[in-house]
Design a protein around this motif. Structure first.
Motif, PDB file in Angstrom:
ATOM      1  N   MET A 113       6.508 -22.130  49.577  1.00  0.00           N
ATOM      2  CA  MET A 113       5.706 -21.089  50.318  1.00  0.00           C
ATOM      3  C   MET A 113       4.406 -21.649  50.585  1.00  0.00           C
ATOM      4  N   ARG A 114       4.194 -21.788  51.929  1.00  0.00           N
ATOM      5  CA  ARG A 114       3.115 -22.222  52.604  1.00  0.00           C
ATOM      6  C   ARG A 114       1.586 -21.085  52.374  1.00  0.00           C
ATOM      7  N   LEU A 115       0.777 -21.413  52.624  1.00  0.00           N
ATOM      8  CA  LEU A 115      -0.545 -20.711  52.317  1.00  0.00           C
ATOM      9  C   LEU A 115      -0.351 -19.527  53.294  1.00  0.00           C
ATOM     10  N   ARG A 116      -0.097 -19.729  54.370  1.00  0.00           N
ATOM     11  CA  ARG A 116       0.212 -18.579  55.643  1.00  0.00           C
ATOM     12  C   ARG A 116       1.197 -17.667  54.913  1.00  0.00           C
ATOM     13  N   HIS A 117       2.245 -18.099  54.297  1.00  0.00           N
ATOM     14  CA  HIS A 117       3.318 -17.277  53.901  1.00  0.00           C
ATOM     15  C   HIS A 117       2.688 -16.350  52.583  1.00  0.00           C
ATOM     16  N   ILE A 118       2.013 -17.096  51.623  1.00  0.00           N
ATOM     17  CA  ILE A 118       1.268 -16.339  50.665  1.00  0.00           C
ATOM     18  C   ILE A 118       0.373 -15.451  51.078  1.00  0.00           C
ATOM     19  N   GLU A 119      -0.468 -15.576  52.135  1.00  0.00           N
ATOM     20  CA  GLU A 119      -1.421 -14.651  52.725  1.00  0.00           C
ATOM     21  C   GLU A 119      -0.670 -13.531  53.233  1.00  0.00           C
ATOM     22  N   ILE A 120       0.243 -13.720  54.131  1.00  0.00           N
ATOM     23  CA  ILE A 120       1.182 -12.558  54.597  1.00  0.00           C
ATOM     24  C   ILE A 120       2.041 -11.582  53.540  1.00  0.00           C
ATOM     25  N   PHE A 121       2.646 -12.540  52.740  1.00  0.00           N
ATOM     26  CA  PHE A 121       3.334 -11.631  51.493  1.00  0.00           C
ATOM     27  C   PHE A 121       2.295 -10.802  50.711  1.00  0.00           C
ATOM     28  N   HIS A 122       1.083 -11.378  50.297  1.00  0.00           N
ATOM     29  CA  HIS A 122       0.339 -10.822  49.419  1.00  0.00           C
ATOM     30  C   HIS A 122      -0.317  -9.368  50.357  1.00  0.00           C
ATOM     31  N   ALA A 123      -0.472  -9.545  51.431  1.00  0.00           N
ATOM     32  CA  ALA A 123      -1.141  -8.491  52.399  1.00  0.00           C
ATOM     33  C   ALA A 123       0.086  -7.299  52.481  1.00  0.00           C
ATOM     34  N   ILE A 124       1.386  -7.556  52.586  1.00  0.00           N
ATOM     35  CA  ILE A 124       2.213  -6.589  52.871  1.00  0.00           C
ATOM     36  C   ILE A 124       2.646  -5.999  51.462  1.00  0.00           C
ATOM     37  N   TYR A 125       2.589  -6.746  50.322  1.00  0.00           N
ATOM     38  CA  TYR A 125       2.741  -6.121  49.197  1.00  0.00           C
ATOM     39  C   TYR A 125       1.657  -5.329  48.634  1.00  0.00           C
ATOM     40  N   GLN A 175      -3.299  -5.142  60.325  1.00  0.00           N
ATOM     41  CA  GLN A 175      -4.732  -4.362  60.256  1.00  0.00           C
ATOM     42  C   GLN A 175      -5.526  -5.233  59.275  1.00  0.00           C
ATOM     43  N   PHE A 176      -5.068  -5.432  58.036  1.00  0.00           N
ATOM     44  CA  PHE A 176      -5.990  -6.042  57.235  1.00  0.00           C
ATOM     45  C   PHE A 176      -6.359  -7.563  57.537  1.00  0.00           C
ATOM     46  N   LEU A 177      -5.291  -8.164  57.943  1.00  0.00           N
ATOM     47  CA  LEU A 177      -5.641  -9.504  58.314  1.00  0.00           C
ATOM     48  C   LEU A 177      -6.251  -9.738  59.829  1.00  0.00           C
ATOM     49  N   HIS A 178      -6.360  -8.798  60.490  1.00  0.00           N
ATOM     50  CA  HIS A 178      -6.736  -8.559  61.926  1.00  0.00           C
ATOM     51  C   HIS A 178      -5.848  -9.675  62.879  1.00  0.00           C
ATOM     52  N   VAL A 179      -4.525  -9.593  62.625  1.00  0.00           N
ATOM     53  CA  VAL A 179      -3.675 -10.421  63.437  1.00  0.00           C
ATOM     54  C   VAL A 179      -2.481  -9.319  63.857  1.00  0.00           C
ATOM     55  N   SER A 180      -1.796  -9.977  64.817  1.00  0.00           N
ATOM     56  CA  SER A 180      -0.640  -8.817  65.404  1.00  0.00           C
ATOM     57  C   SER A 180       0.274  -8.636  64.533  1.00  0.00           C
ATOM     58  N   GLN A 181       1.086  -7.476  64.680  1.00  0.00           N
ATOM     59  CA  GLN A 181       2.407  -7.145  64.054  1.00  0.00           C
ATOM     60  C   GLN A 181       3.358  -8.116  64.184  1.00  0.00           C
ATOM     61  N   PRO A 182       3.669  -8.573  65.673  1.00  0.00           N
ATOM     62  CA  PRO A 182       4.631  -9.532  65.599  1.00  0.00           C
ATOM     63  C   PRO A 182       4.415 -10.832  64.797  1.00  0.00           C
ATOM     64  N   SER A 183       3.360 -11.270  64.848  1.00  0.00           N
ATOM     65  CA  SER A 183       2.951 -12.430  64.192  1.00  0.00           C
ATOM     66  C   SER A 183       3.234 -12.586  62.631  1.00  0.00           C
ATOM     67  N   VAL A 184       2.919 -11.109  61.911  1.00  0.00           N
ATOM     68  CA  VAL A 184       3.090 -10.681  60.562  1.00  0.00           C
ATOM     69  C   VAL A 184       4.562 -10.932  60.423  1.00  0.00           C
ATOM     70  N   SER A 185       5.186 -10.121  61.086  1.00  0.00           N
ATOM     71  CA  SER A 185       6.839 -10.091  61.145  1.00  0.00           C
ATOM     72  C   SER A 185       7.522 -11.580  61.059  1.00  0.00           C
ATOM     73  N   LYS A 186       7.086 -12.204  61.997  1.00  0.00           N
ATOM     74  CA  LYS A 186       7.393 -13.561  62.199  1.00  0.00           C
ATOM     75  C   LYS A 186       7.236 -14.540  61.122  1.00  0.00           C
ATOM     76  N   VAL A 187       5.989 -14.514  60.467  1.00  0.00           N
ATOM     77  CA  VAL A 187       5.782 -15.224  59.272  1.00  0.00           C
ATOM     78  C   VAL A 187       6.624 -14.785  57.967  1.00  0.00           C
ATOM     79  N   LEU A 188       6.605 -13.483  57.811  1.00  0.00           N
ATOM     80  CA  LEU A 188       7.540 -12.918  56.796  1.00  0.00           C
ATOM     81  C   LEU A 188       8.810 -13.638  56.825  1.00  0.00           C
ATOM     82  N   ALA A 189       9.579 -13.335  58.140  1.00  0.00           N
ATOM     83  CA  ALA A 189      10.814 -14.069  58.338  1.00  0.00           C
ATOM     84  C   ALA A 189      10.976 -15.236  58.021  1.00  0.00           C
ATOM     85  N   HIS A 190       9.886 -15.971  58.097  1.00  0.00           N
ATOM     86  CA  HIS A 190      10.121 -17.544  57.929  1.00  0.00           C
ATOM     87  C   HIS A 190      10.122 -17.647  56.720  1.00  0.00           C
TER      88      HIS A 190
END
Length: 293
Positions: free
Chosen positions: A1-13, A23-38
């Motif tokens: 897992m890359r650092l960005r993967h870890i950050e997104i996974f942790h935030a969703i969890y 909202q927590f990470l101050h980014v768009s929903q599509p970008s969170v979905s994309k990183v999670l899928a990756h």
């Protein structure tokens, strides 16, 4: 897992949804979905299942989370360190203090210091010995002021001054209000114990055991000012540092030095590989001067 993967996974969890994570990470929903899928594609298993509008961690995600959480906290620690390093270049002094020093000594020293250093920002945090090393390593503080701290790897200690422990007692226990007392005079009194409070507690305990004296002690505390406030309620006597003793005197209590005296050192601690700034040294000099007025 890359650092960005870890950050997104942790935030969703932690937040339970992609919307909340975004909202927590101050980014768009599509970008969170994309990183999670990756992340799921690289891992080869799903991390979440959608149930009634919420993302529920899979069994694999639950097994993974503890390790991810450790890395996440390390990343946050790195960011905090970087931010504090940046701030340190702007005339800031960050200090960690033993709580007892906040009653009188350090406030007076800061007031004197600010007369000649009005543009220096000072941030004061109270902490105990076991918190100092981590605070220094994360650059949350530039130095700490502690009573007789134990040696710590990678930490340099500098003697600021030597002080002494004092007896705080209710006036009605000793109507003559002695200015000096020995331990034997306390045998018949209820003692507010500080044995588990760190280095000063050890000093007091060692004096009592060395003299083979049995004390009445039904109340134990880990914070010196609580011991002093219990004395003010005439619950017993205590032996604490002189700064807490003097800072908590009231019309019902008095203080006395111990005979023979019990001394301890006030030490400044800083990272061995990070020299103190000149402004920090000036503040330490001011603390020493105020203590000797």
């Amino acid at each position: 897992m890359r650092l960005r993967h870890i950050e997104i996974f942790h935030a969703i969890y932690m937040t339970g949804s992609i919307t909340n994570a975004a909202q927590f990470l101050h980014v768009s929903q599509p970008s969170v979905s994309k990183v999670l899928a990756h992340a799921e594609m690289q891992l080869g298993f799903d991390l979440f299942q959608r149930v009634k509008g919420r993302l529920i961690p899979t069994a694999e995600a639950n097994m993974l989370f503890n390790e991810v959480d450790k890395v996440y906290k390390q990343i946050r620690s790195v960011r905090n360190t970087a931010e504090n390093i940046k701030k340190s270049k702007k005339g800031n002094i960050n200090i960690g203090l033993a709580p007892a020093l906040g009653f009188d000594l350090v406030p007076k020293a800061v007031a004197e210091f600010k007369k000649t250093h009005p543009d220096v920002n000072i941030n004061i945090q109270t902490m105990h010995n076991e918190q100092v090393q981590q605070a220094l390593l994360e650059r949350k503080i530039d130095f700490a002021l502690m009573f007789s701290p134990p040696p710590l790897p990678g930490i340099t200690q500098k003697l600021v001054l030597q002080s002494q422990l004092m007896v705080v007692y209710p006036n009605k226990f000793f109507p003559e209000q002695p200015q000096s007392m020995n331990v034997e005079q306390l045998i018949d009194q209820e003692i507010i114990g500080i044995w588990d409070s760190g280095p000063l507690g050890d000093i007091v305990f060692n004096r009592i055991t060395d003299q083979d004296i049995e004390m009445k002690c039904n109340i134990q505390v880990q914070t010196y000012f609580i011991a002093a406030r219990l004395v003010a309620q005439e619950m017993g006597v205590c032996i604490i540092d002189e700064y807490t003793a003097k800072g908590n005197l009231c019309h019902k209590t008095s203080i006395a030095t111990l005979s023979p005296s019990l001394h301890f050192n006030l030490q400044a601690l800083h990272l061995t590989d990070q020299q103190l700034s000149q402004t920090s040294k000036h503040l330490l000099d001011e603390i020493h001067n105020v203590a000797n007025i």
